[in-house]
Design an enzyme around this catalytic site. Structure first.
Site, PDB file in Angstrom:
ATOM      1  N   GLU A 121       0.827  -1.196   0.000  1.00  0.00           N
ATOM      2  CA  GLU A 121       0.000   0.000   0.000  1.00  0.00           C
ATOM      3  C   GLU A 121       0.863   1.247   0.000  1.00  0.00           C
ATOM      4  O   GLU A 121       1.980   1.265   0.524  1.00  0.00           O
ATOM      5  CB  GLU A 121      -0.923   0.006   1.221  1.00  0.00           C
ATOM      6  CG  GLU A 121      -1.910  -1.137   1.207  1.00  0.00           C
ATOM      7  CD  GLU A 121      -2.961  -1.014   2.287  1.00  0.00           C
ATOM      8  OE1 GLU A 121      -3.490  -2.050   2.698  1.00  0.00           O
ATOM      9  OE2 GLU A 121      -3.246   0.107   2.727  1.00  0.00           O
ATOM     10  N   CYS A 138       4.023   8.426   0.996  1.00  0.00           N
ATOM     11  CA  CYS A 138       4.642   7.419   1.862  1.00  0.00           C
ATOM     12  C   CYS A 138       4.771   6.130   1.066  1.00  0.00           C
ATOM     13  O   CYS A 138       3.774   5.515   0.688  1.00  0.00           O
ATOM     14  CB  CYS A 138       3.771   7.214   3.100  1.00  0.00           C
ATOM     15  SG  CYS A 138       4.492   6.119   4.333  1.00  0.00           S
ATOM     16  N   CYS A 145       6.960  -7.011   6.552  1.00  0.00           N
ATOM     17  CA  CYS A 145       8.146  -6.532   7.280  1.00  0.00           C
ATOM     18  C   CYS A 145       8.603  -7.606   8.250  1.00  0.00           C
ATOM     19  O   CYS A 145       7.785  -8.259   8.902  1.00  0.00           O
ATOM     20  CB  CYS A 145       7.832  -5.241   8.030  1.00  0.00           C
ATOM     21  SG  CYS A 145       9.281  -4.496   8.826  1.00  0.00           S
ATOM     22  N   CYS A 149       7.790  -4.912  14.892  1.00  0.00           N
ATOM     23  CA  CYS A 149       7.577  -3.933  15.964  1.00  0.00           C
ATOM     24  C   CYS A 149       6.190  -4.167  16.563  1.00  0.00           C
ATOM     25  O   CYS A 149       5.210  -4.360  15.833  1.00  0.00           O
ATOM     26  CB  CYS A 149       7.693  -2.510  15.421  1.00  0.00           C
ATOM     27  SG  CYS A 149       9.352  -2.127  14.798  1.00  0.00           S
ATOM     28  N   CYS A 152       2.938  -2.142  15.385  1.00  0.00           N
ATOM     29  CA  CYS A 152       2.750  -1.905  13.957  1.00  0.00           C
ATOM     30  C   CYS A 152       1.983  -3.056  13.317  1.00  0.00           C
ATOM     31  O   CYS A 152       2.396  -4.220  13.421  1.00  0.00           O
ATOM     32  CB  CYS A 152       4.107  -1.728  13.276  1.00  0.00           C
ATOM     33  SG  CYS A 152       3.977  -1.457  11.489  1.00  0.00           S
ATOM     34  N   CYS A 379      -0.905   6.329   9.829  1.00  0.00           N
ATOM     35  CA  CYS A 379       0.326   5.639  10.183  1.00  0.00           C
ATOM     36  C   CYS A 379       0.027   4.409  11.040  1.00  0.00           C
ATOM     37  O   CYS A 379      -0.687   4.488  12.025  1.00  0.00           O
ATOM     38  CB  CYS A 379       1.242   6.599  10.947  1.00  0.00           C
ATOM     39  SG  CYS A 379       2.830   5.897  11.360  1.00  0.00           S
TER      40      CYS A 379
END
Length: 411
Positions: A121, A138, A145, A149, A152, A379
């Site tokens: 995205e 962005c 990933c 984290c 996230c 975010c």
């Protein structure tokens, strides 16, 4: 990430295919010029027996006029255009979903491979600025990933693969083109003013492709962006930060999120490998370059505000001590919850109090305005409905459920 296929190898493959006996011709895999840096394009054209200035001509057609049809490249000979049509293509990732928020935010979901999980995205956020309208894109660098984290949503989907240069630049190409689709070719303009490598993935773990993509962003024959307007955000891959010092001059942002090692080990697990002392030292080395034109005058510190986790007054004081010798600007980010997230968003009052403590200590500290909530573009929400490929999300949800059950049993 250098392009492995040269023009000569493609032409050779085409010739070999044409002479295969009685067998049906197999289609030649075309070379995608979209992701090539200028240096790679120059070599490509030289391998074809052409002058290398053809690279800058083609780059302008692709990245400034958003042309994908070689027939429209009017300052190139018809013979060369025909040759390019046979062996090359200009192909951005496939858009499988797009949504435009009422606040002007735009989001695209791109398919970058086979299967439902091969999706990334990209989000564009507009904002008024003293220099005019700013459009910040962005960009994702990986499918998923690997860093996991804890706050996230992207990390809960696991990691599939790195994006290619064409897939990275293709996001910027498509964002610009979305404003230009109905504009005559020679009247088209680049609309994206800023880029942040801050989408899905850790950009420094896909170093070569990200590096060459940023070089294309800065190239005057492509997007011609100021190095102050291209930002790479990292969770703290220290050796690659040091490598960037030698390779490129762009703005650096650090996903900090905790002011001490104990808490950061929990929130950002890569901290166990590269703890804060090493990370801050690497940031200091990065901005040590002299020169008024350098983008390295400060580091942007990103700090997501998690209710009751990293938003106490003592955390603000630890931040002051941690960053006292690092020229920095601090961006406080209200947490955007996602399903089964183990955290909540800090209250507005607590965020403002945290900001005041840092500002009173002399830091430039801002609170990021949450944008694109209605299209899951804020975010921490980038992953959307990307399929879980590693069962990490399932295991994580089970862990949270077990933790909540223990807390309930303890009264």
């Amino acid at each position: 990430m250098s392009t492995e296929v040269t023009a000569s190898s493609v032409i050779s493959a085409e010739q070999q295919t044409s002479v295969s006996v009685s067998a049906q011709k197999e289609p030649v895999q075309k070379v995608n010029l979209l992701g090539m840096s200028r240096a790679e394009l120059e070599k490509f054209f030289e391998d074809m027996g052409e002058k290398k200035f053809r690279a800058s001509q083609v780059m302008k057609w692709i990245h400034q006029f958003f042309v994908t049809d070689f027939a429209e490249m009017t300052n190139i000979s018809g013979k060369l255009r025909e040759k390019l049509e046979k062996i090359c293509e200009i192909k951005a990732p496939e858009v499988v979903h797009k949504n435009y928020s009422k606040d002007g935010t735009r989001k695209w979901v791109f398919r970058v491979g086979d299967g439902e999980g091969s999706l990334v995205e990209t989000v564009l956020i507009p904002a008024e600025h003293r220099s005019g309208l700013r459009r910040t894109l962005c960009i994702s660098s990986q499918v998923g990933c690997a860093l996991d984290c804890s706050f996230c949503s992207t990390g809960k989907q696991g990691f599939q693969r790195d994006l290619t240069q064409a897939e990275i630049i293709g996001q910027l190409w498509m964002a610009n083109y979305s404003y230009m689709e109905d504009v005559p070719v020679l009247e088209r303009e680049r609309s994206v003013t800023n880029v942040v490598m801050m989408g899905m993935g850790e950009p420094l773990l896909n170093y070569d492709a990200v590096l060459n993509s940023m070089r294309t962003m800065l190239d005057d024959f492509a997007y011609g962006m100021s190095k102050r307007r291209v930002t790479l955000s990292t969770s703290g891959v220290v050796p690659k930060i040091d490598q960037m010092v030698k390779d490129i001059d762009v703005a650096l942002a650090i996903s900090l999120h905790a002011p001490n090692d104990e808490l950061r080990n929990e929130l950002v697990p890569i901290n166990k490998k590269y703890p804060l002392e090493q990370l801050i030292a690497a940031c200091q080395r990065y901005i040590a370059k002299d020169g008024n034109e350098s983008s390295r005058k400060h580091v942007t510190i990103e700090y997501v505000m998690l209710d009751g986790v990293n938003d106490h007054p003592e955390h603000a004081q630890q931040m002051i001590k941690l960053l006292k010798n690092l020229p920095s600007k601090i961006n406080l980010i209200p947490f955007n919850p996602f399903p089964h997230a183990p955290y909540g968003r800090s209250s507005r009052n607590r965020i403002i109090s945290f900001q005041k403590t840092l500002s009173d200590a002399g830091f430039v500290c801002t609170i990021r305005q949450t944008r694109g909530d209605d299209i899951d573009a804020a975010c921490g929400q980038l992953v959307g409905q990307v399929a879980d490929r590693t069962r990490r999300a399932e295991q994580w949800k089970k862990k949270i459920s077990e933790k909540n059950e223990i807390l309930r049993s303890q009264g």
